[in-house]
Design a protein around this motif. Structure first.
Motif, short mmCIF file in Angstrom:
data_model
loop_
_atom_site.label_atom_id
_atom_site.label_comp_id
_atom_site.label_asym_id
_atom_site.label_seq_id
_atom_site.Cartn_x
_atom_site.Cartn_y
_atom_site.Cartn_z
N LEU A 54 0.83 -1.21 0.00
CA LEU A 54 0.00 0.00 0.00
C LEU A 54 0.86 1.25 0.00
N LEU A 55 1.93 1.24 0.80
CA LEU A 55 2.79 2.42 0.93
C LEU A 55 3.56 2.74 -0.34
N LYS A 56 3.59 1.84 -1.29
CA LYS A 56 4.26 2.09 -2.56
C LYS A 56 3.34 2.81 -3.56
N LEU A 57 2.07 2.91 -3.21
CA LEU A 57 1.11 3.55 -4.10
C LEU A 57 1.16 5.07 -3.96
N PRO A 58 0.96 5.79 -5.05
CA PRO A 58 0.94 7.25 -4.99
C PRO A 58 -0.15 7.74 -4.04
N GLY A 59 0.23 8.67 -3.16
CA GLY A 59 -0.74 9.26 -2.25
C GLY A 59 -0.96 8.51 -0.97
N VAL A 60 -0.31 7.37 -0.79
CA VAL A 60 -0.43 6.60 0.45
C VAL A 60 0.88 6.75 1.20
#
Length: 158
Positions: free
Chosen positions: A119-125
């Motif tokens: 999840l933390l690799k996604l933009p905005g997270v």
């Protein structure tokens, strides 16, 4: 059987996680309106520096205009910016939604990843996301996983 460190969870483990979260946060409820896992993810992103009430006012038009991840991935940035403008920081948020849709499609098979690391690799997270939103997302995501498992069992797929 799961290997040590494996991020896969059994149905029973997911139910236990949901039970623990419900016990720890009995009044927690998701106030964001969504029908799909990525809609919740996008709504949480839009809720940064904005109220859930305002997010819920703009997402019906947003999700109607872009009803699939594919549509989001191909969206015109200026058009998305205009739709999310009432939520503030619309340049960044619109860019993140489009980039996130693209990554979900190309790297995650069109599904929201099930681990915090992914999840933390996604933009905005990011970890600075308010804890209330994280808890809401985790509870809603876990509940969605349980719900989807129940659908699979009832459909004979599980």
């Amino acid at each position: 059987k799961n290997k040590v460190g494996d991020d896969m969870r059994t149905h029973e483990q997911v139910l236990e996680i949901v039970r623990c979260l419900e016990n720890e946060y009995p009044d927690a409820m998701c106030t964001l309106d969504y029908r799909k896992d990525y809609e919740l993810l996008f709504s949480v992103r839009l809720a940064a520096q904005c109220t859930d009430e305002r997010v819920n006012k703009i997402t019906p038009a947003l999700f109607e205009r872009y009803p699939t991840l594919e549509a989001f991935a191909q969206a015109d940035l200026a058009e998305v910016e205009e739709l999310v403008k009432p939520c503030g920081f619309y340049h960044t948020k619109a860019r993140d939604l489009i980039a996130c849709a693209q990554l979900l499609l190309t790297q995650h098979g069109g599904k929201v990843p099930g681990t915090m690391e992914e999840l933390l690799k996604l933009p905005g997270v990011w970890l600075a996301t308010p804890i209330a939103q994280v808890v809401t997302f985790v509870i809603a995501w876990a509940a969605s996983a349980v719900w989807m498992q129940r659908i699979r069992v009832h459909d004979g797929q599980g």
